[in-house]
Design an enzyme around this catalytic site. Sequence first.
Site, short mmCIF file in Angstrom:
data_model
loop_
_atom_site.label_atom_id
_atom_site.label_comp_id
_atom_site.label_asym_id
_atom_site.label_seq_id
_atom_site.Cartn_x
_atom_site.Cartn_y
_atom_site.Cartn_z
N THR A 23 0.85 -1.19 0.00
CA THR A 23 0.00 0.00 0.00
C THR A 23 0.89 1.24 0.00
OG1 THR A 23 -0.19 0.19 2.41
CG2 THR A 23 -1.77 -1.26 1.30
N GLY A 24 0.39 2.29 -0.62
CA GLY A 24 1.21 3.49 -0.76
C GLY A 24 2.42 3.25 -1.62
N ASN A 26 3.09 4.09 -4.72
CA ASN A 26 3.35 4.98 -5.85
C ASN A 26 4.47 5.98 -5.58
OD1 ASN A 26 1.28 6.14 -4.03
ND2 ASN A 26 1.49 7.93 -5.35
N GLY A 28 8.00 7.20 -2.62
CA GLY A 28 8.78 7.01 -1.41
C GLY A 28 9.24 5.60 -1.17
N TYR A 184 -0.05 11.94 15.18
CA TYR A 184 0.77 11.04 14.38
C TYR A 184 1.43 9.98 15.25
CZ TYR A 184 4.62 9.45 11.40
OH TYR A 184 5.51 8.67 10.70
#
Length: 324
Positions: A23-24, A26, A28, A184
């Site tokens: 996931t994520g 795309n 970094g 966070y």
Amino acid sequence: MAPSKRWTMADLEPQSGKTIIVTGGNGGVGYEAARHLALKGANVTIVVRNPERGEAAATAIRQVLTAAGPAAGTVAVGVADMADLASVRAFAAAFAASHPSLDVLLNNAGVMMLPRAVTKDGQEAQMATNHLGPFALTGLLLPLLAATPGARIVNVASHAHRSCSDLALDDWTLERSYTPWAAYARSKVCNLLFTHELARRLAAHGDGGGGGGGGDTPPVLAVTAQPGWARTGLVGKATVAAPFTALMAVFQSVLSHSAEAGACPLVYAATEADVRADDYWGPSFLGLRGPPAREKKAPMATDAPASAALWAKSEEVTGVSFLG
């Protein structure tokens, strides 16, 4: 297998035929993890919020795979917003309908230090994206993982978890008290508490959640990892006070590392043979940079009552129950 203190992506062993979700993926560290896993033969699905950005990332990875030759794997794009539970459910259903197994679920997508916002599900946005979405996705995909020998779940946490001392279960959406950093840090300690309870429940169940508890297959391995201070766009989107921004600029050159280096602890946790249930992997130097190493967690991150309370709350607000 190279010792973790010297491990780089060059030491990643073949992953031929494995089915992996990042996931994520795309940008970094998620992009770097997906790229290297696919280069080693895995069939990787990157899960993104924005289909156009996902396809752009997949196109870039495919160009590398074509140059690498026939031993390389594949990359596909799935769409899900981790802050939207309906979106998570839709992706999980579509993926399960087209895949009989899943070797690795790398829950990497996340946001960092945003102004307070509430999602359409009524959840605080950092908690929704960083913990509740991954919690729901894990539960929905657990049957596929349990059907796959040697499967792993890797939840991506952060060094920031050490700053959290209260889950704020009585102020769950942080209406009474909110700061971007504290919210966070709370979401990141939840990644570790979730993994701690998940590992316990998988071991107690005995067969990874996929059958009647007879212990015929090894439990799915649940671990956590963190990328350290990786130079990615995540920090750039954070709400950061000016003095902190100046301080970051001063120390970045000596305490940070590249997105590829930041992806190393995640990929190590997802693939290497010496990884154990409920491990926490991160960079070896101060948890900020360097090759992968097994890290210690803050005491709160292994607190049994806290992990059980978080699990109950997560089931309540997501509507996803598993390993009961």
